[in-house]
Design an enzyme around this catalytic site. Structure first.
Site, PDB file in Angstrom:
ATOM      1  N   HIS A  34       0.840  -1.204   0.000  1.00  0.00           N
ATOM      2  CA  HIS A  34       0.000   0.000   0.000  1.00  0.00           C
ATOM      3  C   HIS A  34       0.884   1.265   0.000  1.00  0.00           C
ATOM      4  CE1 HIS A  34      -2.643  -2.999   2.240  1.00  0.00           C
ATOM      5  NE2 HIS A  34      -3.383  -2.695   1.191  1.00  0.00           N
ATOM      6  N   ASP A 147      -3.177  -7.632  -7.577  1.00  0.00           N
ATOM      7  CA  ASP A 147      -4.566  -8.027  -7.845  1.00  0.00           C
ATOM      8  C   ASP A 147      -4.838  -7.750  -9.320  1.00  0.00           C
ATOM      9  OD1 ASP A 147      -5.588  -8.617  -4.994  1.00  0.00           O
ATOM     10  OD2 ASP A 147      -4.528  -6.728  -4.807  1.00  0.00           O
TER      11      ASP A 147
HETATM   12  P1  AMP Z   1      -6.483  -4.139  -0.348  1.00  0.00           P
HETATM   13  O1  AMP Z   1      -6.372  -3.292   0.860  1.00  0.00           O
HETATM   14  O2  AMP Z   1      -5.964  -5.524  -0.183  1.00  0.00           O
HETATM   15  O3  AMP Z   1      -7.842  -4.065  -0.989  1.00  0.00           O
HETATM   16  O4  AMP Z   1      -5.500  -3.499  -1.410  1.00  0.00           O
HETATM   17  C1  AMP Z   1      -5.567  -2.128  -1.719  1.00  0.00           C
HETATM   18  C2  AMP Z   1      -4.668  -1.862  -2.883  1.00  0.00           C
HETATM   19  O5  AMP Z   1      -3.330  -2.248  -2.559  1.00  0.00           O
HETATM   20  C3  AMP Z   1      -5.071  -2.683  -4.128  1.00  0.00           C
HETATM   21  O6  AMP Z   1      -4.929  -1.846  -5.260  1.00  0.00           O
HETATM   22  C4  AMP Z   1      -4.055  -3.792  -4.122  1.00  0.00           C
HETATM   23  O7  AMP Z   1      -3.806  -4.315  -5.411  1.00  0.00           O
HETATM   24  C5  AMP Z   1      -2.821  -3.071  -3.586  1.00  0.00           C
HETATM   25  N1  AMP Z   1      -1.851  -4.028  -3.075  1.00  0.00           N
HETATM   26  C6  AMP Z   1      -2.062  -5.021  -2.174  1.00  0.00           C
HETATM   27  N2  AMP Z   1      -0.922  -5.743  -1.994  1.00  0.00           N
HETATM   28  C7  AMP Z   1       0.019  -5.204  -2.813  1.00  0.00           C
HETATM   29  C8  AMP Z   1       1.391  -5.507  -3.092  1.00  0.00           C
HETATM   30  N3  AMP Z   1       2.016  -6.520  -2.508  1.00  0.00           N
HETATM   31  N4  AMP Z   1       2.043  -4.729  -3.984  1.00  0.00           N
HETATM   32  C9  AMP Z   1       1.407  -3.696  -4.597  1.00  0.00           C
HETATM   33  N5  AMP Z   1       0.122  -3.360  -4.368  1.00  0.00           N
HETATM   34  C10 AMP Z   1      -0.570  -4.097  -3.496  1.00  0.00           C
END
Ligand code: AMP
Length: 268
Positions: A34, A147
């Protein structure tokens, strides 16, 4: 950093925000993945707004909505460190008041991969992201390529619905051993944590030689992974080009892990 706890506070902030607004929507439990999105948003926008909302509509009835990590205090520290200007924390009641009945669904890119195993998931994602876009009115929005299907589904929504928002995909941030960072990694036992990087190792090997995919799936199964899919997939975004990826999803114990590698780019 200003905390915006409802639509009224968000509207007031947005009406005063000058210049370009970069938006990073998340479900919280922030980690270095994030943070990479926030850093990209800071670089390319004058104002950076982060949202944290654990969206009930993108979880299936058997999924981990109730147990999803909620770490608001640590998240506020990270967001402050990253120089976020505003943190939007909407409530489920305001997002989905009684009688809520409108949903957004993309019908092509949502087929297959996670779409086959998480019915209704992407409809929940497109619905919340369009609502957030309408509320925040950003110039650009930043999503992780971890994702990958979500990224393409949202890119297609932006294209099909003529949204005037630039979607920026940020490469996956990984642990030193290759495991893609995820809020769900904290569910892994120590034994599972040592096995988890095998997903990325197999993606790298199969990128070089896709005929290894069936053998790689079998080996992961023998190690204890419950592989849902491990396959090549293409996404055609018209003038923006066609993108080819190798994607995998597998349960390791109670934890669902996903990862992917680009077949076009040498980098990720
Ligand atoms: P989430 O909180 O899991 O819904 O993720 C929020 C955002 O963070 C989404 O756009 C995810 O794709 C991104 N994200 C989660 N994990 C990673 C990672 N390891 N590297 C880059 N972006 C990430």
């Amino acid at each position: 950093m200003i905390l915006l706890k409802n639509f009224r506070e968000l509207k007031e902030w947005r009406s005063k925000a000058s210049g370009s607004v970069g938006f990073v929507p998340t479900m919280g439990a922030l980690h270095a993945g994030h943070q990479a999105l926030l850093q990209r948003a800071k670089q390319s926008s004058q104002q950076c707004i982060l949202s944290i909302f654990v969206n009930p509509k993108q979880f299936g009835p058997q999924e981990d909505f109730n147990h999803y990590p909620r770490t608001l205090e640590a998240d506020i520290d990270i967001a402050t460190q990253e120089g976020v200007n505003a943190l939007f924390l909407p409530s489920p009641e305001e997002m989905y008041p009684g009688g809520y009945s409108t949903y957004v669904s993309e019908r092509e890119f949502t087929q297959g991969l996670c779409g086959s195993f998480r019915p209704g998931h992407f409809e929940g994602v497109t619905t919340i992201v369009l609502k957030l876009f309408n509320l925040v009115n950003p110039s650009s929005a930043f999503f992780g390529l971890k994702d990958i299907q979500q990224y393409f589904v949202l890119s297609k929504m932006v294209l099909d619905l003529n949204l005037d928002i630039e979607l920026i995909g940020v490469p996956t941030v990984r642990e030193k051993d290759g495991l893609a960072l995820s809020s769900r990694n904290r569910y892994l036992s120590s034994k599972e944590r040592t096995l988890a990087p095998r997903l990325y190792q197999h993606l790298i090997a199969c990128k070089k030689n896709p005929s290894l995919i069936p053998a790689a799936s079998r080996e992961l199964t023998l190690l204890g992974f419950d592989v849902q899919y491990f396959e090549k997939r293409s996404f055609d975004l018209g003038e923006k080009g066609t993108f080819h990826i190798l994607a995998i999803a597998a349960y390791l114990g109670q934890t669902r892990l996903i990862d992917n590698i680009s077949l076009d780019s040498p980098i990720f």
